[in-house]
Design an enzyme around this catalytic site. Structure first.
Site, PDB file in Angstrom:
ATOM      1  N   ASN A 120     -24.952  13.967  -9.482  1.00 16.08           N
ATOM      2  CA  ASN A 120     -24.186  12.727  -9.500  1.00 16.08           C
ATOM      3  C   ASN A 120     -22.864  12.905 -10.242  1.00 16.08           C
ATOM      4  O   ASN A 120     -22.186  11.945 -10.559  1.00 16.08           O
ATOM      5  CB  ASN A 120     -25.024  11.652 -10.195  1.00 16.08           C
ATOM      6  CG  ASN A 120     -25.021  10.396  -9.377  1.00 16.08           C
ATOM      7  OD1 ASN A 120     -24.095  10.155  -8.602  1.00 16.08           O
ATOM      8  ND2 ASN A 120     -26.032   9.586  -9.541  1.00 16.08           N
TER       9      ASN A 120
ATOM     10  N   SER B 171     -20.840  -7.882  -3.772  1.00 16.77           N
ATOM     11  CA  SER B 171     -20.377  -8.331  -5.080  1.00 16.77           C
ATOM     12  C   SER B 171     -19.001  -8.987  -4.974  1.00 16.77           C
ATOM     13  O   SER B 171     -18.197  -8.641  -4.116  1.00 16.77           O
ATOM     14  CB  SER B 171     -20.332  -7.157  -6.054  1.00 16.77           C
ATOM     15  OG  SER B 171     -19.504  -6.143  -5.562  1.00 16.77           O
TER      16      SER B 171
ATOM     17  N   ASP C  12     -25.579  -3.426 -12.776  1.00 16.22           N
ATOM     18  CA  ASP C  12     -25.442  -2.200 -12.021  1.00 16.22           C
ATOM     19  C   ASP C  12     -26.451  -2.271 -10.881  1.00 16.22           C
ATOM     20  O   ASP C  12     -27.508  -2.866 -11.050  1.00 16.22           O
ATOM     21  CB  ASP C  12     -25.779  -1.035 -12.965  1.00 16.22           C
ATOM     22  CG  ASP C  12     -25.883   0.284 -12.237  1.00 16.22           C
ATOM     23  OD1 ASP C  12     -24.891   1.002 -12.237  1.00 16.22           O
ATOM     24  OD2 ASP C  12     -26.951   0.589 -11.669  1.00 16.22           O
TER      25      ASP C  12
ATOM     26  N   TYR D  40     -17.869  10.945 -13.843  1.00 12.54           N
ATOM     27  CA  TYR D  40     -16.583  11.624 -13.638  1.00 12.54           C
ATOM     28  C   TYR D  40     -15.633  11.153 -14.716  1.00 12.54           C
ATOM     29  O   TYR D  40     -15.735  10.036 -15.199  1.00 12.54           O
ATOM     30  CB  TYR D  40     -15.989  11.343 -12.248  1.00 12.54           C
ATOM     31  CG  TYR D  40     -15.671   9.902 -11.964  1.00 12.54           C
ATOM     32  CD1 TYR D  40     -14.444   9.350 -12.331  1.00 12.54           C
ATOM     33  CD2 TYR D  40     -16.594   9.086 -11.336  1.00 12.54           C
ATOM     34  CE1 TYR D  40     -14.151   8.023 -12.071  1.00 12.54           C
ATOM     35  CE2 TYR D  40     -16.320   7.751 -11.066  1.00 12.54           C
ATOM     36  CZ  TYR D  40     -15.093   7.234 -11.433  1.00 12.54           C
ATOM     37  OH  TYR D  40     -14.810   5.919 -11.178  1.00 12.54           O
TER      38      TYR D  40
ATOM     39  N   ASP E 289     -28.705  -1.838   0.585  1.00 12.20           N
ATOM     40  CA  ASP E 289     -27.658  -0.827   0.430  1.00 12.20           C
ATOM     41  C   ASP E 289     -28.242   0.569   0.252  1.00 12.20           C
ATOM     42  O   ASP E 289     -29.123   0.772  -0.569  1.00 12.20           O
ATOM     43  CB  ASP E 289     -26.810  -1.124  -0.828  1.00 12.20           C
ATOM     44  CG  ASP E 289     -25.995  -2.395  -0.674  1.00 12.20           C
ATOM     45  OD1 ASP E 289     -25.535  -2.678   0.446  1.00 12.20           O
ATOM     46  OD2 ASP E 289     -25.812  -3.110  -1.696  1.00 12.20           O
TER      47      ASP E 289
ATOM     48  N   CYS F  88     -21.083   3.702   1.333  1.00 15.05           N
ATOM     49  CA  CYS F  88     -19.706   3.758   0.799  1.00 15.05           C
ATOM     50  C   CYS F  88     -19.015   5.051   1.141  1.00 15.05           C
ATOM     51  O   CYS F  88     -18.297   5.584   0.328  1.00 15.05           O
ATOM     52  CB  CYS F  88     -19.698   3.725  -0.714  1.00 15.05           C
ATOM     53  SG  CYS F  88     -20.692   2.526  -1.432  1.00 15.05           S
TER      54      CYS F  88
ATOM     55  N   GLU G 135     -17.520   2.531   5.010  1.00 11.90           N
ATOM     56  CA  GLU G 135     -16.138   2.679   4.564  1.00 11.90           C
ATOM     57  C   GLU G 135     -15.329   3.247   5.725  1.00 11.90           C
ATOM     58  O   GLU G 135     -15.697   4.263   6.295  1.00 11.90           O
ATOM     59  CB  GLU G 135     -16.084   3.648   3.384  1.00 11.90           C
ATOM     60  CG  GLU G 135     -14.671   3.908   2.951  1.00 11.90           C
ATOM     61  CD  GLU G 135     -14.573   4.990   1.876  1.00 11.90           C
ATOM     62  OE1 GLU G 135     -15.291   4.900   0.877  1.00 11.90           O
ATOM     63  OE2 GLU G 135     -13.776   5.905   2.077  1.00 11.90           O
TER      64      GLU G 135
ATOM     65  N   HIS H 115     -10.631  -0.242  -3.251  1.00 13.50           N
ATOM     66  CA  HIS H 115     -10.473   0.532  -4.487  1.00 13.50           C
ATOM     67  C   HIS H 115      -9.121   0.328  -5.151  1.00 13.50           C
ATOM     68  O   HIS H 115      -8.862   0.867  -6.214  1.00 13.50           O
ATOM     69  CB  HIS H 115     -10.706   2.013  -4.219  1.00 13.50           C
ATOM     70  CG  HIS H 115     -12.092   2.282  -3.725  1.00 13.50           C
ATOM     71  ND1 HIS H 115     -12.398   2.358  -2.383  1.00 13.50           N
ATOM     72  CD2 HIS H 115     -13.252   2.416  -4.380  1.00 13.50           C
ATOM     73  CE1 HIS H 115     -13.686   2.563  -2.252  1.00 13.50           C
ATOM     74  NE2 HIS H 115     -14.242   2.601  -3.448  1.00 13.50           N
TER      75      HIS H 115
END
Ligand code: GLN
Ligand code: ZN
Length: 764
Positions: free
Chosen positions: A120, A443, A499, A522, A609, A653, A675, A704
C-alpha cells in the site's frame, strides 16, 4: 556465526516526527536546516535502537523525507524538465517532483505515483527519456553511512539497483515513441560505479542492492542486463547483497545464482517454498544467503520454531558463516513499535510484533542458530513458544458459526435471481431514473466542522445523542443540496466515516485498532490499518440507520454506500493463520447481511466500493486466476442477495482495466463507476472492445483538484463517451468521492454536470 540484519526501517519516527517536520517545512514554519536536523534525530534513533536490539547489520541510506525512489531520481539527476529552471533550491525541486508546487508564480503538478509492488506504499515514478543526463547530484548512501559512523554504528547502505530503477520508471513525454528506459543502462552504470566507489573508499564493506523486479515475471527478460550490470559493479570490489522481496525468484534463480555478487536475499516469509532450490543453486558458489524470515509486511509475531526449521536447511547446506537471518523486506510497511500502544490488551500485545520488536526477533533467531549459550536466548525462544501456542489456541477457539457459514456458501448465493437485462427492466420501473442518470460516488466535503464533531465524540466531549443529531443535520443538508442541484440518484454523503475501511472495521467483530500504529502510504500521508485478528462477523447493521434516515428526507432514490470485502481486506493487516480467501468471504458474508438489511429498509440502490481489487493482484501471473476467482466471488456473495429490482453499484478509483475485463464483467454489478476523466477515451474503447454489457459511469471530471469543469467540457466528454458506449447504459458522475473537496467548487462542478446531463437527454 549466523549474522542478523534488518533491510530497512520506517522513516516516519516513533511519533510521526518526520511528517510533522516535513509539513512544517512546507508551511514555511521551519527552515531547511531545521528539517535536516529533525530528520537526523529520527535516523539516529532508528540506528541506535536497531543496534540496541542486538542486530548485527543495520541499514542506512533507506531514510527519506518523501519517497526513497524519488531520492534516487533526485540523486541521479533524473529530474523532468518541468521542474527545472524554476529558481528553486534542490530540496524544493525534490518536493515539487513529489507533490507538485503552486506558489510564487510556479505551477507544476506532482509526478505520477504508483503502488510499490503489491503493498500500500506509493513510490514516485521516475521519468526517463534519451535526453536524461545521469550524474551524481549527491550521495545519500555515503552521507548516511558517515552520519551513522559518527554515532559509532557501522551500517550496510541500501541502494535501489540499476535494473529495478529503470524498469520501475516510465518513458517521459520527451521520450521518442519506441523508447525503453532499460536502453539507458550503459549510461547509468558509470554513476552506480561512482556511488559505490565512494562508499568503498569510505570504508563500506557490504552494500544492499535492491532488485525487487526479480520477483516479477518480467524480471526474466532482463537476464542480459543483470549480467552486464553486476559484472561491471563487481569490479569495484565492494560486497553486494542482491536483494529481492515480496515474492519468489522462480526460474530467475537460474541466472541470479550465476551473478558475480557476494550475497543474495530472498523473501521466505512470503515464499518459504523457494528455500531449498536456492540453497541448492548456491552450494557451488561463494554467495552468502540472507534469509527473509521475519515479515516486513505484517505485524504478527514470528513463529521462531518454524523460522528456525527453515533456517537450519540453509545452515546445513551452506554453513553458518554463509547465512544471514533478516527481515523479509524493509520494515517501512509496518508501524514503529508496539511500545506506543497503550490500549491493546495484554493478550493482544502478545500476538504482535512491530518494527523494533521484529529487529529483536532477527537478533534472537541469529543467536539461536549460532548456538549461543546465552540464557536470554533460551528464555526468548521459550517465551515465543508460549506466545505462539496461546495465539494458536485463540485461533482455534475463534468463531465456529462464522466458519460453518463460510463452508456452507453455495453457488446460488453468488448469483442474482435474473440476468442483467431482466434486472435492468425491474430497476427501471422501481427506481424511475431518467436517461443518463446523474449521481456521485458517495462522500461529500468533509469539513473541519465534521472532523471536529467526530473528534469531540471520540473524546466524549459531546454525547452520542448530540453527535447523532449533528450527523443527521449534515445528511439533511447534503440531501437538500443534491435536490437543489438536481441530481437523480442521491447519497447520504458519508459524514460519519473517518475512513472507508476503519469505519467498517470498527463495527465488525474480529478487528483490533491501534493508537499509534502509523504506516507511510506516500510522502507525509500515513495510514493506520486495522488488524484482522479473528473470524469476522457483523454485530448489527452498520449503515442502515444513516441511509434510511437520508431516504426519509427525500422522495428521490437514495444509494446505500459500503466498502467491499476485498478492499477492507487489502487495506487492513490480515491474519496469517487463515487464507486471504477465507477472510474475504467472511467479510463478504457480513456485508451481504448489510446489503439485505439496506434493501429491507427501503434502499434500492446499493454501492459496494472495491477500489483495491486491482492492487491485490498477485505479483506472478500464474497466481492471478485463483485470486480473481475468490475476489470476484466475494463481491458477488456480498451483493447477490437482493431482488432484481434493487440496483447494485460498484466503484473503482483507477482506470487500468487491462487484463481484468472478464473479472470486472463477472462482478455483475448493475452499474460501475470508474475514474475516466484523466485517461483519454482509450479506456472506453477498451470497454467497448471487450463488450462490457452492464451500466457504466465513467467519471466526467477529476475530483483530485479544486478546478471546476465547464459545462461545455462535460458535454464534450459525454458526447465522446456516447461514441463508444450505448446511450441507455451511461451514468453521469464524477471520478471519485468528494470528501477532499471544498463546497464551493463541488457546487459549481455538480451544477455543470447536471446541466450537461440534461442537455444529453435532449440531444440523444
Ligand atoms: N464511497 C467512497 C467515497 O465517495 C469511495 C472512496 C474511494 O473510492 N476511494 O469517498
Ligand atoms: Zn474512488
Amino acid at each position: 556465526m549466523v549474522a542478523s540484519s534488518v533491510l530497512g526501517f520506517p522513516r516516519i519516527g516513533a511519533n510521526r516526527e518526520v511528517k510533522k517536520a516535513v509539513e512544517a517545512y512546507w508551511a514555511g514554519k521551519i527552515t531547511a536546516d531545521e528539517l535536516t536536523k529533525a530528520a537526523s534525530e529520527t535516523k539516529k534513533s532508528n540506528w541506535t535502537s536497531i543496534k540496541a536490539h542486538g542486530v548485527d547489520i543495520v541499514p542506512s541510506g533507506d531514510f527519506t523525507l518523501y519517497d526513497h525512489v524519488l531520492d534516487h531520481s533526485a540523486s541521479f539527476n533524473v529530474i523532468p524538465p518541468r521542474y527545472q529552471g524554476k529558481n528553486l533550491s534542490p530540496l524544493d525541486v525534490y518536493f515539487a517532483m513529489g507533490r507538485g508546487r503552486q506558489a510564487d508564480g510556479v505551477d507544476v503538478p506532482a509526478s505520477e505515483m504508483k503502488k510499490w509492488f503489491d503493498s500500500n506504499y506509493h513510490y514516485v515514478v521516475p521519468e526517463f527519456s534519451e535526453a536524461v543526463e545521469f550524474k551524481l547530484n549527491f550521495n545519500k548512501q555515503l552521507e548516511e553511512f558517515q552520519e551513522a559512523k559518527a554515532l559509532g554504528i557501522t551500517t550496510r547502505p541500501v541502494v535501489l539497483g540499476p535494473i529495478s530503477f529503470l524498469v520501475l520508471g516510465k518513458a517521459s513525454k520527451e521520450a521518442s515513441p519506441n523508447f525503453e528506459a532499460i536502453s539507458l543502462l550503459p549510461k547509468l552504470l558509470p554513476i552506480y560505479v561512482t556511488l559505490l566507489t565512494q562508499l568503498k573508499e569510505a570504508g563500506v564493506e557490504w552494500v544492499q542492492i535492491d532488485e525487487p523486479i526479480l520477483v516479477l515475471d518480467s524480471g526474466a527478460s532482463y537476464e542480459k542486463q543483470f549480467a552486464q550490470a553486476y559484472a561491471e559493479l563487481a569490479k569495484i570490489g565492494i560486497k553486494s547483497l542482491l536483494t529481492t522481496y515480496f515474492g519468489r525468484l522462480d526460474t530467475n534463480l537460474n541466472f541470479v545464482a550465476k551473478l558475480p555478487v557476494a550475497g543474495l536475499h530472498i523473501d521466505l516469509s512470503r515464499e518459504p517454498g523457494q528455500l531449498e532450490a536456492t540453497v541448492e543453486a548456491l552450494k557451488s558458489t561463494p554467495i552468502v544467503l540472507s534469509l527473509g524470515l521475519v515479515s516486513g509486511r505484517n505485524i504478527w509475531k514470528t513463529d521462531f520454531a518454524a523460522a528456525l526449521k527453515l533456517a537450519r536447511v540453509a545452515v546445513e547446506g551452506l554453513g553458518a558463516d554463509r547465512v544471514i537471518v533478516a527481515t523479509s523486506s524493509s520494515l517501512l510497511h509496518i508501524p514503529v513499535t508496539l511500545a506506543s500502544e497503550k490500549k491493546l490488551t495484554e493478550q493482544q500485545k502478545d500476538w504482535f510484533s512491530f518494527a523494533l520488536e521484529k529487529a529483536e526477533e532477527v537478533a534472537i533467531l541469529a543467536a539461536a542458530l549460532s548456538d549461543s549459550q546465552d540464557p536470554k536466548v533460551a528464555s526468548a525462544l521459550e517465551a515465543n513458544r508460549v506466545s505462539i501456542a496461546k495465539r494458536r489456541e485463540f485461533e482455534s477457539s475463534s468463531d465456529d458459526k462464522v466458519r460453518k457459514r463460510v463452508d456452507g456458501i453455495t453457488p446460488e448465493m453468488l448469483n442474482r435471481k435474473s440476468a442483467f437485462v431482466k434486472r435492468r427492466e425491474a430497476q427501471k420501473a422501481h427506481l424511475d431514473l431518467p436517461k443518463f442518470p446523474t449521481t456521485t460516488i458517495g462522500s461529500f466535503p468533509q469539513t473541519s466542522e465534521i472532523r471536529q464533531a467526530r473528534a469531540k465524540f471520540g473524546k466524549k466531549e459531546i454525547t452520542q445523542e448530540q453527535y447523532e443529531e449533528f450527523i443527521k443535520k449534515e445528511i439533511r443538508s447534503v440531501v437538500e443540496f443534491q435536490e437543489k442541484v438536481g441530481l437523480d440518484l442521491l447519497v447520504h454523503g458519508e459524514p460519519e466515516r473517518n475512513d472507508m475501511v476503519q469505519y467498517f472495521g470498527e463495527q465488525l467483530h474480529g478487528f483490533v485498532f491501534t493508537q499509534n500504529a502509523w504506516v507511510q502510504s506516500y510522502g507525509s500521508r500515513y495510514v493506520r490499518p486495522p488488524i484482522i485478528v479473528s473470524d469476522v462477523s457483523r454485530t448489527g447493521p452498520m449503515t442502515v440507520r444513516w441511509s434510511s434516515y437520508a431516504q426519509s428526507v427525500t422522495k428521490k432514490p437514495m444509494k446505500g454506500m459500503l466498502t467491499g470485502p476485498v478492499t477492507i481486506l487489502n487495506w487492513s493487516f490480515p491474519r496469517v493463520d487463515v487464507s486471504r480467501e477465507v477472510q474475504s468471504k467472511q467479510l463478504a458474508l457480513a456485508l451481504r447481511d448489510e446489503v439485505i438489511d439496506l434493501e429491507k429498509a427501503g434502499i434500492y440502490a446499493i454501492q459496494v466500493d472495491e477500489p483495491a481489487i486491482r492492487e491485490g493482484l498477485p505479483l506472478r501471473r500464474v497466481d492471478w486466476d485463483n485470486y480473481l476467482t475468490w475476489a470476484v466471488d466475494s463481491f458477488r456473495l456480498a451483493t447477490a442477495g437482493v431482488e432484481d429490482s434493487t440496483q447494485t453499484h460498484s466503484h473503482f478509483c483507477y482506470s487500468d482495466f487491462n487484463d481484468i475485463f472478464p473479472s470486472i464483467q463477472r462482478l455483475d454489478a448493475d452499474v460501475i463507476s470508474i475514474e475516466a476523466s484523466k485517461s483519454d477515451m482509450k479506456l472506453l474503447s477498451a470497454f467497448k472492445q471487450y463488450g462490457y454489457s452492464n451500466e457504466i459511469g465513467p467519471g466526467v471530471y477529476d475530483i483530485h483538484s479544486p478546478r471546476v469543469p465547464g459545462e461545455q467540457e462535460i458535454k464534450d466528454r459525454i458526447a465522446a463517451m456516447l461514441k463508444l458506449l450505448p446511450d441507455h447504459l451511461l451514468f453521469v458522475n464524477p471520478d471519485c468521492g468528494l470528501k477532499t473537496r471544498g463546497w464551493k467548487e463541488t457546487e459549481a462542478s455538480l451544477e455543470n454536470l447536471v446541466a450537461a446531463a440534461r442537455w444529453a437527454r435532449q440531444t440523444y
